[in-house]
Write a protein that holds these residues in place. Structure first.
Motif, PDB file in Angstrom:
ATOM      1  N   THR A  97      48.305  44.161  42.135  1.00 25.94           N
ATOM      2  CA  THR A  97      49.265  43.113  41.793  1.00 25.94           C
ATOM      3  C   THR A  97      48.718  41.736  42.166  1.00 25.94           C
ATOM      4  O   THR A  97      47.777  41.617  42.951  1.00 25.94           O
ATOM      5  N   GLN A  98      49.310  40.728  41.595  1.00 26.80           N
ATOM      6  CA  GLN A  98      49.012  39.345  41.993  1.00 26.80           C
ATOM      7  C   GLN A  98      50.332  38.584  41.955  1.00 26.80           C
ATOM      8  O   GLN A  98      50.747  38.094  40.908  1.00 26.80           O
ATOM      9  N   CYS A  99      50.987  38.482  43.123  1.00 29.30           N
ATOM     10  CA  CYS A  99      52.307  37.824  43.162  1.00 29.30           C
ATOM     11  C   CYS A  99      52.168  36.310  43.245  1.00 29.30           C
ATOM     12  O   CYS A  99      53.102  35.587  42.979  1.00 29.30           O
ATOM     13  N   ARG A 100      50.994  35.851  43.622  1.00 29.87           N
ATOM     14  CA  ARG A 100      50.635  34.427  43.782  1.00 29.87           C
ATOM     15  C   ARG A 100      51.324  33.773  44.969  1.00 29.87           C
ATOM     16  O   ARG A 100      51.161  32.578  45.200  1.00 29.87           O
ATOM     17  N   CYS A 102      51.980  35.598  48.323  1.00 29.11           N
ATOM     18  CA  CYS A 102      51.734  36.162  49.649  1.00 29.11           C
ATOM     19  C   CYS A 102      50.446  35.574  50.238  1.00 29.11           C
ATOM     20  O   CYS A 102      49.662  34.926  49.551  1.00 29.11           O
ATOM     21  N   CYS A 105      47.333  36.726  48.285  1.00 27.27           N
ATOM     22  CA  CYS A 105      47.172  36.055  46.989  1.00 27.27           C
ATOM     23  C   CYS A 105      46.728  34.608  47.162  1.00 27.27           C
ATOM     24  O   CYS A 105      45.975  34.079  46.348  1.00 27.27           O
ATOM     25  N   CYS A 113      47.046  42.136  47.365  1.00 24.37           N
ATOM     26  CA  CYS A 113      48.336  41.434  47.334  1.00 24.37           C
ATOM     27  C   CYS A 113      49.257  42.224  48.242  1.00 24.37           C
ATOM     28  O   CYS A 113      49.269  43.450  48.209  1.00 24.37           O
ATOM     29  N   LYS A 324      41.119  38.831  41.278  1.00 25.99           N
ATOM     30  CA  LYS A 324      42.571  38.726  41.402  1.00 25.99           C
ATOM     31  C   LYS A 324      43.114  39.159  40.042  1.00 25.99           C
ATOM     32  O   LYS A 324      42.633  38.678  38.994  1.00 25.99           O
TER      33      LYS A 324
END
Ligand SMILES: NC(=O)c1ccc[n+]([C@@H]2O[C@H](COP(=O)([O-])OP(=O)(O)OC[C@H]3O[C@@H](n4cnc5c(N)ncnc54)[C@H](O)[C@@H]3O)[C@@H](O)[C@H]2O)c1
Ligand SMILES: [Zn+2]
Ligand SMILES: [Zn+2]
Length: 378
Positions: A97-100, A102, A105, A113, A324
Motif C-alpha cells: 500500500t501507499q497511504c502517503r 504514515c 510513506c 506503509c 513506493k
C-alpha cells in the motif's frame, strides 16, 4: 442497470485448500465500504508467489482464498469518501500500500506503509477482512487483492489509476513481477554504469532484474538458471552471458568468480531458495559486492559465515522492487508507453479464466514466463 451499491455475483477461481487445483465458482462480491473501490478485473497473471502459497509453503493457513495479485481492471464503483477514483478508471492494484500519510510513506528510505495488510496477519497471506463469500463461507483475498475473480474490492491505498492508453492485458504485469525485478536492480541494488551483475532465476522477476541492470548501464550481466530454456529469453532483456549451474562441477559462485576476476559488483536472487541466496551473496565481490534477496520463502533460515560480509559485502532484501506502490506503478506504466521498459516480451501465453489451472501448471513446470489470463475480456 447499475450494479453500484449491490452485491455482484461473478466467477472466480477459488483455492479451497492447499495442494489442490483451484475451482471456478460463482462468488458474491460485496459493495465497497469507505475508502474502497470495486474493480472489474480485465486481465491477470500467475506469479510464483501464488504458486508458493497454493503448493509449496509449509504454512497451510489462509484458505479458502482467491489467489492472484498481478492484475489490471476498471473501476465499477467506489465506496463513501473515495475521491481519487471514479467508475470507468483504468487501474492496477498492488499488494503493498501507499497511504502517503504514515511515517513510512513519508520517508524516502522505504516503500513499506504502516497500513499494509502484512502488518496484521502475514501468515494467512491476506488481509483480515474480505468482501468475498462463496457457498456461505468467507473467502480470503490473497495478498489483499484476489485478482483471479471477475470483480474484487480493494482499499484505495492499494490501487493506482493509470493512463487510459495502457492495454490492461499487458500492463497488468506491472502489478508485481516486472516492477519487483526491475526495481530490485535499479532502486535496491542501485546498479551502476559499467558494472558487472549476476541474476539468479530467470522467471519474470529475474528477467525484469536483467532489464533493470541493463537500463542502469551494467556492462556485463550474467544470467543464471537451472532451466536451459531460459537462455535465449535472457538475451532479449540484456543478458551478456548465461550460466547453468548444472553444467558445472564447481559451486556456481566459484564459476562466477572465475568469470569476473573475483566476483560481480551486484547480484540478485530471484528464485526463493536459501541455498541460491547464499550463492548469490558469495558470487558478489568480497570487497564491495551488493547482493539483493528478491525471491520469497518462509520455510528455512538462510546461513552465511560472518566473513562473507565483514570484508565489505552488503546484503539487502527488496519488496516490490523498492518502489513506493502508487508512484512506482504509474511511473512504470508511463515508461512502458514511452517504450523505455519492455512488458510484451514477458508474455508467453494468453488464456481464459477457466484455464487458470493450466496457467498454474505452466509456471510449476517452468514452461511460461507469464501467462495472461483474460478474466473479463474487453
Ligand atoms: N520480493 C518481492 O516483492 C517478490 C515479488 C514477486 C515475486 N517474488 C518471488 O520472486 C521469485 C521468482 O518469481 P517468478 O514469478 O519470477 O518465478 P518463476 O518460477 O517464473 O521463476 C523462477 C526461476 O528460478 C529458476 N530456478 C529454480 N531453481 C534455481 C536454482 N537453483 N538456480 C538458478 N535458478 C533456479 C527456475 O528455473 C525459474 O526460471 C519467487 O520466489 C517469488 O515468490 C518476490
Ligand atoms: Zn508476485
Ligand atoms: Zn503509508
Amino acid at each position: 442497470m447499475s450494479t453500484a451499491g449491490k452485491v455482484i455475483k461473478c466467477r472466480a477461481a477459488v483455492a479451497w485448500e492447499p495442494d489442490q487445483p483451484v475451482v471456478i465458482e460463482e462468488i458474491e462480491v460485496a459493495p465497497p465500504l469507505a475508502s474502497e473501490v470495486r474493480i472489474q478485473i480485465v486481465a491477470t497473471s500467475v506469479c510464483h508467489t501464488d504458486l508458493y502459497h497454493l503448493l509449496e509453503s509449509m504454512n497451510k493457513e489462509g484458505f479458502p482464498t482467491v489467489l492472484g495479485h498481478e492484475g489490471g481492471g476498471i473501476v465499477e464503483s467506489v465506496g463513501p469518501g473515495v475521491t481519487e477514483f471514479q467508475p470507468g478508471d483504468k487501474v492496477i492494484p498492488h499488494f503493498i500500500t501507499q497511504c502517503r500519510e504514515c511515517r513510512f510513506c513519508k520517508s524516502p528510505r522505504t516503500n513499506q506503509c504502516e497500513k499494509a495488510w502484512t502488518r496484521v496477519r502475514q501468515e494467512i497471506m491476506a488481509g483480515v477482512e474480505s468482501r468475498f463469500t462463496c457457498k456461505g463461507k468467507r473467502i480470503h483475498q490473497f495478498m489483499g487483492l484476489g485478482t483471479f475473480s471477475e470483480y474484487t474490492v480493494i482499499n484505495q491505498i492499494a490501487v493506482t489509476k493509470i493512463d487510459p492508453a495502457a492495454p490492461l492485458d499487458k500492463v497488468c504485469l506491472l502489478g508485481c513481477g516486472i516492477c519487483t525485478g526491475y526495481g530490485a536492480a535499479v532502486n535496491t541494488a542501485k546498479v551502476e554504469p559499467d558494472s558487472t551483475c549476476a541474476v539468479f532465476g530467470l522467471g519474470a522477476v529475474g528477467l525484469a532484474a536483467v532489464m533493470g541492470c541493463k537500463a542502469a548501464g551494467a556492462k556485463r550481466i550474467i544470467a543464471v538458471d537451472v532451466n536451459p530454456d531460459k537462455a535465449e529469453k535472457a538475451k532479449v532483456f540484456g543478458a551478456t552471458d548465461f550460466v547453468n549451474p548444472k553444467d558445472h562441477s564447481k559451486p556456481i559462485h566459484e564459476v562466477i568468480a572465475g568469470m569476473t576476476n573475483g566476483g560481480v559488483d551486484f547480484s540478485l536472487e530471484c528464485v526463493g531458495n536459501v541455498e541460491v541466496m547464499r550463492s548469490a551473496l558469495e558470487s558478489s565481490l568480497e570487497a564491495w559486492g551488493v547482493s539483493v534477496i528478491v525471491g520469497w520463502t518462509d520455510m528455512y533460515d538462510v546461513a552465511i559465515r560472518p566473513g562473507h560480509l565483514i570484508c565489505g559485502r552488503t546484503w539487502k532484501g527488496s519488496v516490490f522492487g523498492g518502489f513506493k506502490a502508487k508512484d512506482g506503478v504509474a511511473g512504470m506504466v508511463k515508461a512502458y508507453l514511452e517504450k523505455k521498459v519492455k512488458v510484451d516480451e514477458f508474455i508467453t501465453h494468453n488464456m481464459a479464466l477457466d484455464q487458470i489451472n493450466e496457467a498454474i501448471e505452466l509456471m510449476k513446470n517452468g514452461k511460461c514466463i507469464r501467462a495472461i489470463v483474460n478474466v473479463s475480456p474487453q
